[in-house]
Structure formats: C-alpha cells, structure tokens
Design a protein around this motif. Sequence first.
Motif, short mmCIF file in Angstrom:
data_model
loop_
_atom_site.label_atom_id
_atom_site.label_comp_id
_atom_site.label_asym_id
_atom_site.label_seq_id
_atom_site.Cartn_x
_atom_site.Cartn_y
_atom_site.Cartn_z
N ARG A 133 0.83 -1.22 0.00
CA ARG A 133 0.00 0.00 0.00
C ARG A 133 0.86 1.25 0.00
O ARG A 133 0.64 2.17 -0.81
N LYS A 156 -9.24 3.56 -3.07
CA LYS A 156 -9.29 2.38 -3.94
C LYS A 156 -8.15 1.43 -3.62
O LYS A 156 -8.32 0.21 -3.59
N ILE A 157 -6.95 1.99 -3.37
CA ILE A 157 -5.80 1.16 -3.01
C ILE A 157 -6.06 0.45 -1.69
O ILE A 157 -5.77 -0.74 -1.54
N GLU A 198 -8.85 -0.46 -0.51
CA GLU A 198 -9.83 -1.51 -0.75
C GLU A 198 -9.19 -2.71 -1.46
O GLU A 198 -9.50 -3.87 -1.15
N GLU A 199 -8.30 -2.44 -2.41
CA GLU A 199 -7.68 -3.51 -3.19
C GLU A 199 -6.64 -4.28 -2.40
O GLU A 199 -6.43 -5.48 -2.61
N VAL A 200 -5.95 -3.60 -1.49
CA VAL A 200 -4.82 -4.22 -0.76
C VAL A 200 -5.14 -4.22 0.73
O VAL A 200 -4.63 -3.40 1.49
#
Length: 350
Positions: A175, A337-338, A340-342
Amino acid sequence: MLVHIVDDNDTNLMLFEQLALRTGPDVRVVTYADPVAAYEACRRDVPDMIVVDYMMPVMDGHQYVEAVRKLPGLRDVPIVMVTAAAERSVRQKALELGVTDFLAKPVDPAEARLRFSNLLALRRGHLQLRDRNRWLADEVRKATITVVQREQELILRLSKAAEFRDPETGAHIVRMARYSELIARRLGQDEEYCALILKAAPMHDLGKLGIPDGILLKPGKLTDEEFLVMTRHPEIGHEILRGSESHLIQFGAEIALTHHEKWDGSGYPNRLRGEDIPLSGRIVAVADVFDALTSERPYKAAWPLEKARKLLEDGAGSHFDPACVAAFLVEWDAVMKIREEVADEAVVIY
C-alpha cells in the motif's frame, strides 16, 4: 529478393530482368519504364537491389538515386547505374549520391549477371546480420527483464522480512509503495521515476532487521534510550543497501536513509530540512505515516481515516513537505481504492 529495374528502354528492361532472374531462385524482378513510378514503388516496398539507367526523361538517374536514398530503409540498398563508358563526371556525381556499382554501355551480359549476383549476395548477408542483431538485442532485452524481475522479487522478499520482524504486514509495504507512486505521479514525475519509487519504497524500513526485538516489538512507549536505538534503523537500512551497482537499490538506500527526516529539520538521522531532503524521502514519509496510522496492529487500533487525514494536513510544512501532502490528498479517491484492493488479510502478489 526484390529487384527493381528502371529504364525507359524496353529492350534493356527485358535484358536486365533476365540477367537478374538468373542470379538465384529467390529473386523477383519488377521493371519500370517510368522512374517516378519506380520511386513511388520504393516508398511502398523496399527493394533489395536497384538497376537504373542514367539517361531517362522526367527524372534522370542522378535525380532518381538522390530521391531514393532519402527514403526510409533505402540507405543501404545496392544501386547499379547504367552509363556510357566515357561519362566519367556522371559516374563521379553518381558515387557522391550513393550509387554502389556501374555497368558501362554496351553492357556485357556475363559481367552484368556476375555484378548482380555479387551485390545480391552482399545484400543477403546484410539482411542476415541485421536479423541476427535484432535477435541478439531481443535476447538481451529478455535476459535483462528476467534479471530485473528477480532483483525486484528479492527486494520485496527482503522488505517483507523486515516487516515480519515488526508488527506490520506485507500488505503495508504494498500500500505505501502504491501511495508513493501516486504522489510522485501527481507531482509530475516521469514514468521512470514513478516506476522506480513503486519498486524501491518497500525497502524503507529494511534497517529494522538490525533493531533488537526487545525494542522493535515492545508494546508500550519506548524509553529515550530505546528510541535512540530505534532511530538508527534508517542508517542501518542505508548501510545494507548502499554501494550497489543497481540503480533501484541505490534509490532504496536513499529512501531508507531519509524517510524519517522532517520538513522543518526536526527529523532523524541527519536533521535535514526542506528540499535538502531527497524527494523520494519526502514522498515516502507521507505514504508510510498515513498507512501506519490507518492500519490495525496488535498494540493499537487503526485511526479513523479523517483523523489521519487531519494529521497530514496539520503536519504539512512541519513534519511533511506541503506539496507531497497536497498531492496525496487530491488523489483521495485513488487512495481509498488502493486501501480496498490491498487489505491486510488479502494475499498480495507484488
């Protein structure tokens, strides 16, 4: 092999065509009575040899050769000019324009066939060498990519080793690296820099490998003496990474050493101030602090996002480079968004 014959005399066209065809089974001949049409054909498809008469209407041999040599891919194509034996000045000018060889009128068919054969053999060799050089360049490129990928994998695994000694997670280094890239891109850094900081940022806390467990894993507040030991980890990380021939690892060494410096000069280890701190260290400082604050750890709860955002805003101009904070906050949607993704529990392939 493609051969162009350019001559306004039909008899000469037929003669040279037959002589060229006899040089090999792979030879294909196209004849042109009009040099302008022949020039346009060269623009569409590069021939492997050109035979051109000097005396032609509209465009003489000199004009034709001069025009053809300016076309892409035609610089090294062999050109044979057909001239009268006494035209010495014509030949000299032709050589200056890039003619490879000459045939003197009246043309000896045996000599012409041998000249054509030799020039086409040279052309084949040139093309084979060019193709081999391209193949070698491609092999070097693929080998370089493999080496870089292995280097990056080793760096990531080493960085994760440092994080596992600290109560952090592998997701943290992913992240904060992506946040760092986000900031760099918003600041207008080029693609090479953005890619480099993405790969190098995970090395920021490598020096924690040299910090005793009793200090690194202590759940409570550190004593002054313990904090002094902890502040050595940037120098330890720099010592591990410095001196490498790899530009990526050199960049990682810079980040490791400077990511705890502060904009107002109160940071460590060298109390650098403002733009004396390398941009990489200023960027990573914002990315690392934000992710550390907003991540849950065994010894602390995660801060609410707005509280962490407020800390960045309040610290701009003292702890943090104001430009880096502004770049981070303007990309808030991408930051979310990052996150959420990681997620910490996610399996991450970096």
